[in-house]
Design a protein around this motif. Sequence first.
Motif, PDB file in Angstrom:
ATOM      1  N   SER A 294       0.839  -1.205   0.000  1.00 27.58           N
ATOM      2  CA  SER A 294       0.000   0.000   0.000  1.00 27.58           C
ATOM      3  C   SER A 294       0.868   1.247   0.000  1.00 27.58           C
ATOM      4  CB  SER A 294      -0.923   0.014   1.219  1.00 27.58           C
ATOM      5  OG  SER A 294      -1.801  -1.075   1.163  1.00 27.58           O
ATOM      6  N   GLU A 295       1.900   1.255   0.828  1.00 29.79           N
ATOM      7  CA  GLU A 295       2.826   2.388   0.865  1.00 29.79           C
ATOM      8  C   GLU A 295       3.586   2.509  -0.453  1.00 29.79           C
ATOM      9  OE1 GLU A 295       5.378   2.154   4.320  1.00 29.79           O
ATOM     10  OE2 GLU A 295       3.675   1.575   5.551  1.00 29.79           O
ATOM     11  N   LEU A 296       3.983   1.380  -1.004  1.00 35.71           N
ATOM     12  CA  LEU A 296       4.696   1.373  -2.275  1.00 35.71           C
ATOM     13  C   LEU A 296       3.839   1.993  -3.377  1.00 35.71           C
ATOM     14  CD1 LEU A 296       7.353   0.321  -3.590  1.00 35.71           C
ATOM     15  CD2 LEU A 296       6.079  -1.734  -4.177  1.00 35.71           C
ATOM     16  N   LYS A 297       2.565   1.620  -3.423  1.00 41.73           N
ATOM     17  CA  LYS A 297       1.661   2.165  -4.429  1.00 41.73           C
ATOM     18  C   LYS A 297       1.480   3.674  -4.264  1.00 41.73           C
ATOM     19  CE  LYS A 297      -1.408  -1.282  -3.857  1.00 41.73           C
ATOM     20  NZ  LYS A 297      -2.670  -2.016  -3.984  1.00 41.73           N
ATOM     21  N   ARG A 298       1.439   4.146  -3.025  1.00 41.34           N
ATOM     22  CA  ARG A 298       1.300   5.585  -2.788  1.00 41.34           C
ATOM     23  C   ARG A 298       2.556   6.343  -3.214  1.00 41.34           C
ATOM     24  NH1 ARG A 298      -1.369   4.041   1.812  1.00 41.34           N
ATOM     25  NH2 ARG A 298       0.430   4.294   3.161  1.00 41.34           N
ATOM     26  N   GLN A 299       3.725   5.780  -2.937  1.00 37.97           N
ATOM     27  CA  GLN A 299       4.981   6.457  -3.276  1.00 37.97           C
ATOM     28  C   GLN A 299       5.298   6.409  -4.769  1.00 37.97           C
ATOM     29  OE1 GLN A 299       8.223   5.045  -0.872  1.00 37.97           O
ATOM     30  NE2 GLN A 299       7.718   6.444   0.792  1.00 37.97           N
ATOM     31  N   TYR A 300       4.858   5.355  -5.439  1.00 34.43           N
ATOM     32  CA  TYR A 300       5.161   5.170  -6.860  1.00 34.43           C
ATOM     33  C   TYR A 300       3.876   4.885  -7.630  1.00 34.43           C
ATOM     34  CZ  TYR A 300       9.814   4.653  -4.894  1.00 34.43           C
ATOM     35  OH  TYR A 300      10.987   4.855  -4.213  1.00 34.43           O
ATOM     36  N   PRO A 301       2.994   5.867  -7.756  1.00 36.30           N
ATOM     37  CA  PRO A 301       1.687   5.611  -8.379  1.00 36.30           C
ATOM     38  C   PRO A 301       1.769   5.235  -9.857  1.00 36.30           C
ATOM     39  CG  PRO A 301       2.000   7.956  -8.001  1.00 36.30           C
ATOM     40  CD  PRO A 301       3.149   7.257  -7.343  1.00 36.30           C
ATOM     41  N   HIS A 302       2.873   5.538 -10.521  1.00 30.30           N
ATOM     42  CA  HIS A 302       3.029   5.199 -11.938  1.00 30.30           C
ATOM     43  C   HIS A 302       3.359   3.718 -12.150  1.00 30.30           C
ATOM     44  CE1 HIS A 302       7.017   6.118 -10.413  1.00 30.30           C
ATOM     45  NE2 HIS A 302       7.513   5.404 -11.405  1.00 30.30           N
ATOM     46  N   ILE A 303       3.743   3.015 -11.109  1.00 25.79           N
ATOM     47  CA  ILE A 303       4.063   1.590 -11.246  1.00 25.79           C
ATOM     48  C   ILE A 303       2.786   0.779 -11.005  1.00 25.79           C
ATOM     49  CG2 ILE A 303       5.397  -0.356 -10.340  1.00 25.79           C
ATOM     50  CD1 ILE A 303       7.583   1.683  -9.628  1.00 25.79           C
ATOM     51  N   MET A 304       2.321   0.148 -12.061  1.00 23.71           N
ATOM     52  CA  MET A 304       1.087  -0.625 -11.989  1.00 23.71           C
ATOM     53  C   MET A 304       1.337  -2.138 -12.063  1.00 23.71           C
ATOM     54  SD  MET A 304      -0.889   1.907 -11.682  1.00 23.71           S
ATOM     55  CE  MET A 304      -2.489   1.199 -11.771  1.00 23.71           C
ATOM     56  N   ARG A 305       2.499  -2.504 -12.624  1.00 20.70           N
ATOM     57  CA  ARG A 305       2.802  -3.922 -12.824  1.00 20.70           C
ATOM     58  C   ARG A 305       4.230  -4.210 -12.396  1.00 20.70           C
ATOM     59  NH1 ARG A 305      -0.231  -7.124 -15.548  1.00 20.70           N
ATOM     60  NH2 ARG A 305       1.366  -8.204 -16.711  1.00 20.70           N
ATOM     61  N   VAL A 306       4.491  -5.476 -12.084  1.00 22.03           N
ATOM     62  CA  VAL A 306       5.828  -5.904 -11.694  1.00 22.03           C
ATOM     63  C   VAL A 306       6.213  -7.163 -12.452  1.00 22.03           C
ATOM     64  CG1 VAL A 306       5.643  -4.933  -9.364  1.00 22.03           C
ATOM     65  CG2 VAL A 306       5.025  -7.329  -9.759  1.00 22.03           C
ATOM     66  N   LYS A 307       7.506  -7.397 -12.508  1.00 23.30           N
ATOM     67  CA  LYS A 307       8.066  -8.679 -12.962  1.00 23.30           C
ATOM     68  C   LYS A 307       8.502  -9.380 -11.693  1.00 23.30           C
ATOM     69  CE  LYS A 307       9.513 -10.006 -16.670  1.00 23.30           C
ATOM     70  NZ  LYS A 307       9.015 -10.942 -17.683  1.00 23.30           N
ATOM     71  N   LEU A 308       8.114 -10.611 -11.529  1.00 20.55           N
ATOM     72  CA  LEU A 308       8.453 -11.382 -10.329  1.00 20.55           C
ATOM     73  C   LEU A 308       9.084 -12.679 -10.781  1.00 20.55           C
ATOM     74  CD1 LEU A 308       6.248 -11.986  -7.254  1.00 20.55           C
ATOM     75  CD2 LEU A 308       7.190 -13.933  -8.465  1.00 20.55           C
ATOM     76  N   TRP A 309      10.149 -13.068 -10.090  1.00 21.53           N
ATOM     77  CA  TRP A 309      10.661 -14.412 -10.327  1.00 21.53           C
ATOM     78  C   TRP A 309      10.976 -15.078  -9.014  1.00 21.53           C
ATOM     79  CZ3 TRP A 309      14.289 -11.397 -13.685  1.00 21.53           C
ATOM     80  CH2 TRP A 309      15.497 -11.115 -13.090  1.00 21.53           C
ATOM     81  N   VAL A 310      10.855 -16.396  -9.054  1.00 21.15           N
ATOM     82  CA  VAL A 310      11.088 -17.217  -7.874  1.00 21.15           C
ATOM     83  C   VAL A 310      11.852 -18.464  -8.304  1.00 21.15           C
ATOM     84  CG1 VAL A 310       8.806 -18.314  -8.109  1.00 21.15           C
ATOM     85  CG2 VAL A 310       9.989 -18.390  -5.907  1.00 21.15           C
ATOM     86  N   TYR A 311      12.783 -18.882  -7.454  1.00 21.79           N
ATOM     87  CA  TYR A 311      13.544 -20.111  -7.705  1.00 21.79           C
ATOM     88  C   TYR A 311      12.898 -21.234  -6.920  1.00 21.79           C
ATOM     89  CZ  TYR A 311      16.956 -16.917  -9.627  1.00 21.79           C
ATOM     90  OH  TYR A 311      17.571 -15.943 -10.377  1.00 21.79           O
ATOM     91  N   VAL A 312      12.756 -22.388  -7.568  1.00 23.84           N
ATOM     92  CA  VAL A 312      12.020 -23.500  -6.973  1.00 23.84           C
ATOM     93  C   VAL A 312      12.652 -24.820  -7.424  1.00 23.84           C
ATOM     94  CG1 VAL A 312      10.354 -23.477  -8.887  1.00 23.84           C
ATOM     95  CG2 VAL A 312       9.672 -24.440  -6.702  1.00 23.84           C
ATOM     96  N   PRO A 313      12.629 -25.849  -6.575  1.00 22.01           N
ATOM     97  CA  PRO A 313      13.112 -27.153  -7.056  1.00 22.01           C
ATOM     98  C   PRO A 313      12.315 -27.572  -8.295  1.00 22.01           C
ATOM     99  CG  PRO A 313      12.747 -27.218  -4.688  1.00 22.01           C
ATOM    100  CD  PRO A 313      12.183 -25.921  -5.176  1.00 22.01           C
ATOM    101  N   ARG A 314      12.979 -28.187  -9.242  1.00 23.99           N
ATOM    102  CA  ARG A 314      12.305 -28.584 -10.488  1.00 23.99           C
ATOM    103  C   ARG A 314      11.080 -29.443 -10.233  1.00 23.99           C
ATOM    104  NH1 ARG A 314      17.498 -30.074 -14.190  1.00 23.99           N
ATOM    105  NH2 ARG A 314      18.539 -28.064 -13.907  1.00 23.99           N
ATOM    106  N   SER A 315      11.123 -30.245  -9.189  1.00 22.48           N
ATOM    107  CA  SER A 315       9.984 -31.128  -8.899  1.00 22.48           C
ATOM    108  C   SER A 315       8.750 -30.363  -8.411  1.00 22.48           C
ATOM    109  CB  SER A 315      10.386 -32.179  -7.862  1.00 22.48           C
ATOM    110  OG  SER A 315      10.809 -31.549  -6.666  1.00 22.48           O
ATOM    111  N   ASN A 316       8.889 -29.084  -8.079  1.00 19.92           N
ATOM    112  CA  ASN A 316       7.769 -28.292  -7.563  1.00 19.92           C
ATOM    113  C   ASN A 316       7.333 -27.188  -8.528  1.00 19.92           C
ATOM    114  OD1 ASN A 316       9.577 -29.102  -5.006  1.00 19.92           O
ATOM    115  ND2 ASN A 316       7.407 -29.125  -4.456  1.00 19.92           N
TER     116      ASN A 316
END
Length: 124
Positions: A4-26
Amino acid sequence: MNFSELKRQYPHIMRVKLWVYVPRSNVTEVREAIGFAGGGRIGNYSFCAFVTEGTGFFFPEESANPAVGELGRLESVPEAKIEIEADLDCVEEVIQAIHKAHPYEEVPIDIFPLFELDWFKKPG
């Protein structure tokens, strides 16, 4: 800082790129959890993701509780990186879904702001 604070401070950012590392079996379980939480939506498409494979390395220290490997021993694990895009409004739900589906004690998640530029879009 929460989202919520992030959205207030940076109102022009509407989308993000997210990545996560995970064991191949999951990979499937985590990727689907992300999609059901609203991550991976691009225009009229949902559950969009890009998955690359590699090897993760870590050293579980004395107070760790590793899902894979042994304390005090350098480990290597076949892993994958799941990359998705998400609206900022659903990022908290996506992170919760990742934590619920992911087997690791410490879940490696990276989030980057996306700048929506019209000249990136395909004409027509």
